[in-house]
Design a protein around this motif. Structure first.
Motif, PDB file in Angstrom:
ATOM      1  N   UNK A 105       0.812  -1.220   0.000  1.00 22.53           N
ATOM      2  CA  UNK A 105       0.000   0.000   0.000  1.00 22.53           C
ATOM      3  C   UNK A 105       0.847   1.273   0.000  1.00 22.53           C
ATOM      4  N   UNK A 106       2.165   1.165   0.113  1.00 20.29           N
ATOM      5  CA  UNK A 106       3.019   2.347   0.208  1.00 20.29           C
ATOM      6  C   UNK A 106       2.875   3.303  -0.973  1.00 20.29           C
ATOM      7  N   UNK A 113      -0.779  11.645   4.415  1.00 15.53           N
ATOM      8  CA  UNK A 113      -1.889  10.699   4.555  1.00 15.53           C
ATOM      9  C   UNK A 113      -1.574   9.625   5.582  1.00 15.53           C
ATOM     10  N   UNK A 114      -2.632   9.112   6.200  1.00 17.52           N
ATOM     11  CA  UNK A 114      -2.486   8.036   7.163  1.00 17.52           C
ATOM     12  C   UNK A 114      -3.090   6.765   6.597  1.00 17.52           C
ATOM     13  N   UNK A 115      -2.773   5.669   7.277  1.00 13.86           N
ATOM     14  CA  UNK A 115      -3.362   4.378   6.913  1.00 13.86           C
ATOM     15  C   UNK A 115      -4.882   4.497   6.995  1.00 13.86           C
ATOM     16  N   UNK A 116      -5.559   4.015   5.957  1.00 16.17           N
ATOM     17  CA  UNK A 116      -7.000   4.224   5.862  1.00 16.17           C
ATOM     18  C   UNK A 116      -7.766   2.909   5.889  1.00 16.17           C
TER      19      UNK A 116
END
Length: 269
Positions: A105-106, A113-116
């Protein structure tokens, strides 16, 4: 959902130090199709995939994605469209399966942005599709070769690219998991229109699953087209130095190669 990305090589020359592996190659990969590349060892299959993913810069020529040279594209922009499963990838020591798959996902992350939730869903779907969800909390170091290969495929799937390059994706897998992975790639192609280019050693698996087959010999294209047109007795002899018989696979309708050795060949009248 369908995608339509063009990818081609133009006058591509690749090599290592003083050795040229591929010389002035022109090649087009059909968009939204599955292409399998076959050929004898050291013919340039993996070298070609490395260059297509910009890991290996060309000595001359270009790999073009939608008309743009991949070696001139920003790395993160390219990674959002094109994903690679290389041969014999190496995982960081001690990393868990979930964390490794999450690295796919990188390319979709930015500095701010943050992990969603979307990232969570992509990782979960990739783990589920490769039947590795039960391994999520385990260290990659502890896994068998087959389990590890499925985890790497899960990472590539989590990246959710429109073009996916895979170098020997069935390595270390038993035959049931080979079929499972190739069925999964076919599902991905049919559902999303993902352009898939993969290197395979198994000619019969390549002929069964590919829409487009490319046979490389000594860094050049010996034949390319539909499997029935490429997998012929003359082609197998020229590319692999092997006498064979080609029949129609009764289960798939695709060509099936039967190797002829010195033993275990039935005598004919």
């Amino acid at each position: 959902m369908t995608t339509d990305h063009s990818i081609r090589a133009e006058r591509l020359t690749l090599g290592y130090r003083d050795r040229v592996v591929i010389d002035r190659l022109d090649l087009t990969f059909p968009p939204a199709k599955i292409t399998a590349i076959v050929g004898a060892n050291a013919c340039g299959k993996s070298t070609l995939l490395r260059s297509m993913s910009r890991l290996l810069p060309p000595r001359a020529g270009h790999v073009l994605l939608d008309g743009r040279a991949v070696h001139r594209m920003p790395a993160k922009e390219l990674a959002r469209t094109l994903g690679l499963l290389p041969q014999s990838p190496i995982a960081p020591e001690g990393i868990t399966v979930a964390d490794l798959v999450g690295r796919g996902r990188h390319p979709h992350q930015s500095v701010l942005s943050r992990w969603s939730k979307q990232d969570d869903l992509a990782v979960a779907a990739a783990l589920d599709a490769t039947h590795t969800a039960d391994l999520a909390d385990r260290s990659v170091d502890e896994l068998s070769g087959g389990q590890r290969q499925r985890v790497w495929i899960a990472m590539a799937l989590a990246q959710q690219t429109d073009v996916l390059l895979l170098d020997e994706p069935t390595t270390f897998l038993d035959v049931s998991h080979q079929v499972e992975v190739l069925d999964l790639l076919t599902d991905l192609n049919r559902a999303r229109g993902t352009t898939i280019v993969m290197v395979l050693h198994d000619l019969n698996m390549a002929a069964r699953y590919a829409d487009h087959l490319i046979a490389l010999a000594a860094g050049t294209v010996h034949a390319a087209g539909e499997p029935a047109d490429v997998l012929t007795e003359d082609c197998v002899r020229a590319v692999f130095g092997l006498d064979s018989r080609i029949i129609v696979d009764p289960t798939s309708g695709k060509p099936l190669m039967l190797p002829l050795g010195r033993h275990h060949v039935a005598e004919t009248a």
